[in-house]
Design a protein around this motif. Structure first.
Motif, mmCIF file in Angstrom:
data_model
loop_
_atom_site.group_PDB
_atom_site.id
_atom_site.type_symbol
_atom_site.label_atom_id
_atom_site.label_comp_id
_atom_site.label_asym_id
_atom_site.label_seq_id
_atom_site.Cartn_x
_atom_site.Cartn_y
_atom_site.Cartn_z
ATOM 1 N N MET A 749 0.660 -1.685 -0.158
ATOM 2 C CA MET A 749 0.256 0.046 0.220
ATOM 3 C C MET A 749 0.924 0.812 -0.359
ATOM 4 S SD MET A 749 -3.619 -0.870 -0.473
ATOM 5 C CE MET A 749 -3.998 0.816 0.302
ATOM 6 N N GLY A 750 2.499 0.992 0.179
ATOM 7 C CA GLY A 750 3.151 2.553 -0.213
ATOM 8 C C GLY A 750 3.651 2.752 1.071
ATOM 9 N N ALA A 751 3.201 2.538 2.470
ATOM 10 C CA ALA A 751 3.964 2.544 3.074
ATOM 11 C C ALA A 751 5.687 2.509 3.383
ATOM 12 C CB ALA A 751 3.397 1.043 4.557
ATOM 13 N N THR A 752 5.693 3.011 3.876
ATOM 14 C CA THR A 752 7.270 3.574 4.357
ATOM 15 C C THR A 752 7.512 3.026 5.438
ATOM 16 O OG1 THR A 752 7.619 5.768 4.278
ATOM 17 C CG2 THR A 752 7.494 5.102 2.085
ATOM 18 N N PRO A 763 -7.437 -1.208 2.418
ATOM 19 C CA PRO A 763 -7.787 -1.580 0.673
ATOM 20 C C PRO A 763 -8.165 -0.797 -0.239
ATOM 21 C CG PRO A 763 -7.944 -3.489 2.395
ATOM 22 C CD PRO A 763 -8.392 -2.445 3.272
ATOM 23 N N ASP A 764 -9.311 -0.103 0.064
ATOM 24 C CA ASP A 764 -9.484 1.007 -0.947
ATOM 25 C C ASP A 764 -9.521 2.760 -0.827
ATOM 26 O OD1 ASP A 764 -11.205 1.995 1.666
ATOM 27 O OD2 ASP A 764 -13.188 1.713 1.180
ATOM 28 N N GLY A 765 -8.299 2.487 0.346
ATOM 29 C CA GLY A 765 -7.762 3.416 0.282
ATOM 30 C C GLY A 765 -7.794 4.847 1.628
ATOM 31 N N ARG A 766 -8.760 4.462 1.873
ATOM 32 C CA ARG A 766 -9.651 5.214 3.134
ATOM 33 C C ARG A 766 -8.667 4.685 4.644
ATOM 34 N NH1 ARG A 766 -13.580 7.900 1.578
ATOM 35 N NH2 ARG A 766 -13.797 9.059 3.254
ATOM 36 N N ILE A 767 -8.565 6.035 5.162
ATOM 37 C CA ILE A 767 -7.902 5.469 7.055
ATOM 38 C C ILE A 767 -8.936 4.714 7.469
ATOM 39 C CG2 ILE A 767 -7.372 7.044 8.646
ATOM 40 C CD1 ILE A 767 -6.579 8.971 7.156
ATOM 41 N N ASN A 768 -8.336 3.829 8.784
ATOM 42 C CA ASN A 768 -8.763 3.158 9.124
ATOM 43 C C ASN A 768 -9.704 4.168 10.351
ATOM 44 O OD1 ASN A 768 -9.338 1.933 12.268
ATOM 45 N ND2 ASN A 768 -8.662 0.243 10.907
ATOM 46 N N PRO A 769 -11.382 3.623 10.490
ATOM 47 C CA PRO A 769 -11.887 4.807 11.224
ATOM 48 C C PRO A 769 -11.848 4.343 13.539
ATOM 49 C CG PRO A 769 -13.279 2.398 10.540
ATOM 50 C CD PRO A 769 -11.826 2.707 9.640
#
Length: 972
Positions: A749-752, A763-769
């Motif tokens: 998902m692009g994490a660094t 997975p849909d690119g939204r932040i965990n609620p």
């Protein structure tokens, strides 16, 4: 003719901890050195340490191989004293080195007894302080003729920046750092001789400082309920010791004769909220003699401001300690990688890396122009994802002076960010005018690891960047939101990983001193250290156990008994706390526990509701802490304690097995972490029972589709527990899984950096609620400890790496790996390659072996004065070698034969899970016939070896079953 002994050289010599501040924090520092030899199998027979004190050189003989953290051989150093050290060594082969170069060491004040400067604060009414305001302090002095030395020591209630003649003192940032302020307030010492001489050339010298609230004045708490933890306004204490050529000493100290102001260019500063700077308010008052501060006020002794109760804690000189942890500095800079324009029209800078620090601006514009910088770790829908920051604004503002090009960066805050939204920029924006400065404690880098798998390399990079961002003065949980606290649970799981990547002896040693005083003040180990929270908490398993586990980890890496002795009373007090709770049952049960925090099955709003019962976690940690205390007692020669706690540990172990482990090798709580605890903590020692536990754990991992089933507690243990019980293949499958939750899912998902939650971003690119959603949280990166030992193959065979264990475990399709570790003795390097198939190789340095798998070649470099125990894959025994370069080649066994049985409806689901092609075909046909129950098989742990496909197909038509059967049969 006898050959000459190999040449030997002392190539490194240091006094105290590596990376320490310039001035020593102790009167009795340790002495360490590293040796290089042109020969092999070099071992030190003796050494001589020479110490130059008061112009006299004295030699001290040392017999044996010791070269790391050797006790100070001379008399105790006094405050404001200089000494020099050099070393030469002799080998068992008769070789001898030349004398090393001298290493100069200095002390400043060594504690409160050497401190004469009171804390001062501006004489302003409490209700007149600017919100998040800063205070400025100033005095003028005349330097003595023939100045020989000028040493400045400074501390503050808040964060300070000191200047001499308008020039900033040193390169240390965020000083004096965050310690347990009620009991330990650090000060920094600097040699300012050159600065004083330069300023004195023009007349009198201006000594000045700016103090912001920093951690001291920050508002701490949760859910909007924030309050200051430490009393009183910001304050400064400084003492300048001037010595002339004749040895006469002049002191300049803070006092009522200083001038102060609460008006200046830093108009507000906060760790959480950010910093605002109005360059129009800059003036020469910090540099030019005879110029007064704007809105000048007299200084007032802090003792006259604090109440009696506050003064009892905050004015005692005994709490003053010289800084011992590596200073915070700018470590590197990063350019803007990409400039984005969001849907709302905002300009967003992407630095390509989630980092901690701030941005530096170079700008030219009209006076009064305000540039606003907002920071965030991620984007959501193309805009800054600021919801995870909670109540932290993480916003900086710079108001231009307007008289030409200007350069600025914050000084009294820091941010965790990858993205910065810039508004108010005058004229055309050039990304070259903005750079990110990476800021953290300047620890010495020691460990490296690379593999043939780019995703694993990125994971390892994420672990290191996560550590860097959270090692800013103390080990924090996260660096971005309204928290940034020294959570004890996070560092106890991560300490072994951290101590491979960097030399953490000084950093964690200082933090453990804070833990000790907070433990004494709280009556138990608090959940965060330092502890600014307004509420108490009972003992918590895996969090309070930092008191025993972190010192144990440090001893394993550095073999220094002195910090262990310093922490021993704290370790013992913690175990006695647990002993009182457990009583005669020898089990820690009941009460609140964090448990296996953030198990992925836990609801977002209930992160402690893990699969593994908290009683199992608590009792396992009770055993682990008692075992660690036993080891400490043995090292320190506390024989009675060693006997007592060894017996107690065995009673706990027996009680745990009786309560939670069945004779068939199942845990009463059939969850990943429960098995891992029982195996890795050594609670189950009977070989056959351990083997059954390992097999059941491997079955459980497969049943859940090799997805993560653990939180903070279980995650560091899983791959080790599997490998130790003969399931390294399962450990690799678990490590390399890319579906959510897994270690590699964030990478895809692009994490660094390492995330707080396995699914901090969905997975849909939204932040965990969930309310806790950090994208820089190192705890789950503790798997890197296994990577260093199993993939890299480097581990301590004895504390401190005098003997190193080299035992790489190839697998996971890796064709190569390379690791290195600077142990202090020198750099251990290991690299291995897998090539070809069905070859005959050579075993341990010439021993012939025959295999029918690939060829495994291992190369290792062992530093002088150390040895290595080398275990090749598949070997039962280790071979011991001395220093030098070594190469081994052996044949790896062929991979297990593919199950020849035909694929049918009676094939176990576990077999489908282990065959990527078959599993993909099965899931595709199940989706085709509309069997949506299969979508939950992974989350529900249905991929079991005792469950067939036929048994899993319910509520399907005969036609659908026939379609599935035809697809499965076609698999071959």
């Amino acid at each position: 003719m006898t050959a000459d002994p190999p040449a030997v050289r002392v190539v490194a010599l240091w006094v105290g901890d590596r990376g320490r501040p310039e001035f020593l924090a102790t009167a009795r520092p340790t002495v360490s050195w590293a040796v290089e030899s042109e020969g092999t199998d070099w071992a030190q027979r003796s050494a001589q340490i020479e110490v130059r004190l008061d112009g006299v050189v004295t030699g001290f003989d040392l017999l044996g191989a010791g070269s790391q953290r050797q006790p100070w051989p001379a008399r105790d150093l006094a405050a404001y004293e200089s000494a020099a050290v050099r070393v030469w060594v002799r080998g068992t082969d008769g070789s001898a080195s030349a004398l090393s170069s001298w290493v100069e060491v200095r002390t400043g004040p060594l504690g409160g007894d050497d401190w004469r400067a009171p804390l001062i604060t501006p004489a302003v009414a409490a209700d007149a302080w600017p919100e998040r305001g800063t205070a400025r302090f100033r005095t003028e002095l005349t330097a003595p003729a023939g100045l020989a030395s000028a040493v400045l020591s400074v501390t503050a209630h808040g964060l300070y920046e000191a200047t001499v003649g308008g020039v900033r003192v040193g390169d240390e940032l965020l000083t004096p750092g965050w310690t347990a302020y009620r009991d330990r307030l650090a000060f920094q010492t600097h040699d300012v001789t050159a600065l004083v001489r330069a300023a004195a050339a023009d007349g009198d010298v201006v000594l000045a400082a700016t103090v912001a609230e920093g951690w001291y004045g920050e508002r701490f708490g949760f859910d909007g309920n924030f309050a200051r933890a430490y009393p009183g306004p910001v304050a400064l204490a400084a003492q300048l010791r001037l010595v002339d050529e004749a040895g006469a000493v002049t002191w300049v100290t803070t006092g009522p004769d200083w001038t102060t102001s609460v008006v200046g260019p830093v108009t507000s500063a906060s760790i959480y909220q950010g910093e605002s700077h109005d360059a129009r308010l800059d003036d020469d008052a910090a540099a030019v003699p005879g110029v007064t501060l704007p809105a000048a006020l007299p200084a007032r002794l802090l003792a006259d401001v604090l109440t009696d109760d506050d003064a009892a804690d905050h004015l005692t000189a005994a709490r003053l300690v010289p800084a011992s942890s590596p200073p915070v500095r700018v470590i590197e800079t990063l350019p803007v990688r990409e400039v984005r324009t969001s849907g709302s029209g905002a300009t967003i800078l992407d630095f390509g890396q989630n980092l901690v620090g701030w941005v530096r601006l170079r700008v030219d514009g009209r006076a009064g122009t305000v540039i606003t910088l907002r920071h965030a770790e991620v984007l959501e829908d193309g805009e800054l994802g600021v919801r995870p920051l909670r109540f932290a604004k993480a916003t900086d503002r710079y108001t231009l002076r307007g008289d030409g090009p200007e350069e600025w960066h914050p000084r009294f805050t820091f941010h965790g960010f990858r993205y910065v939204e810039v508004s108010g920029w005058p004229g055309a924006f050039d990304p070259a005018d903005v750079t990110a400065e990476v800021v953290h404690s300047d620890l010495v880098r020691t460990g490296e690891l690379t593999t043939s798998n780019p995703l694993l390399n990125q994971l390892h990079s994420n672990v290191r960047w996560g550590m860097r961002g959270n090692f800013v003065s103390l080990p924090t949980d996260c660096p971005q939101r309204d928290e940034r606290l020294g959570w004890t649970g996070d560092i106890q799981v991560f300490a072994p990983t951290a101590s491979y990547l960097y030399d953490t002896a000084g950093f964690l040693g200082s933090w453990l001193s804070d833990l000790t005083v907070e433990q004494a003040r709280s009556g138990t180990v608090p959940i965060v250290v330092p502890n600014p929270l307004p509420f108490g908490s009972p003992p918590g398993a895996a969090w309070g156990d930092a008191a025993t586990i972190v010192p144990d980890a440090l001893y394993a890496h550095y073999a220094d008994p002195e910090p262990l002795a310093r922490q021993y009373a704290s370790m013992r007090a913690w175990v006695e706390d647990l002993r009182a709770i457990a009583g005669d049952s020898n089990l820690w049960t009941g009460g609140f526990q964090f448990g296996d925090w953030l198990d992925p099955s836990a609801p977002p709003d209930k992160p402690n509701q893990a699969r593994t019962h908290s009683d199992i976690v608590a009792s396992a940690y009770y055993y682990r802490s008692t075992a660690a205390l036993t080891r400490a007692a043995q090292v320190l020669g506390c024989e009675d304690d060693a006997h007592t706690y060894a017996a107690l540990a065995e009673q706990i172990r027996l009680a745990f097995v009786a309560e939670y482990v069945t004779p068939a090798g199942r845990m009463m709580c059939d969850a990943h972490t429960a098995y891992a605890l029982a195996i890795e903590f050594g609670l189950v020692t009977e070989p056959a029972l351990r083997a059954r536990l390992g097999a059941n754990l491997a079955e459980l991992v497969r049943a859940f589709g090799y997805r993560i089933g653990t939180g903070f507690v279980g995650t560091p243990l899983m791959t080790d527990a599997l490998t130790r019980t003969g399931h390294a293949d399962v450990a690799y499958r678990l490590l390399l899984e890319q579906g959510c939750p897994s270690w590699l899912y964030p990478v895809t998902m692009g994490a660094t950096t390492i995330w707080e939650r396995w699914d901090s971003m969905l997975p849909d690119g939204r932040i965990n609620p969930g309310e806790m959603t950090s994208f820089n949280h190192y705890a789950l990166g503790a798997v890197a400890d296994w990577m260093h030992r199993a993939i890299g193959g480097i581990a301590p065979a004895e504390p401190g790496y005098a003997t190193v264990a080299i035992a790489p475990v190839p697998g996971g399709g890796l064709t190569s790996a390379a690791a290195s570790l600077d142990t202090g003795y020198g750099v251990v390097t290991v690299d291995w390659v897998v090539e070809g198939s069905a070859v005959e190789g050579t075993g341990v340095e010439g021993a012939a072996v025959q295999g029918d798998g690939s060829t495994f070649t291992l190369r290792a470099s062992v530093p002088a004065n150390t040895r290595a125990l080398v275990t090749l894959p598949g070997a039962d025994d280790a071979v011991e070698v001395g220093s030098g370069e070594h190469t081994w080649t052996c044949a790896l066994p062929a991979p297990p034969a593919v199950d020849p049985a035909p694929w049918t409806l009676d094939t176990p689901l576990a077999r489908f899970m282990d065959d990527d092609v078959a599993r993909s075909a099965l899931l595709a046909v199940l989706a085709e016939v509309g069997f949506f129950f299969a979508a939950g098989w992974t989350a529900d742990g249905r991929w079991r070896s005792d469950t067939s496909l036929r048994q899993s197909l319910v509520m399907l038509s005969l036609d659908a079953i026939a379609t599935i059967e035809r697809t499965v049969a076609a698999l071959g």
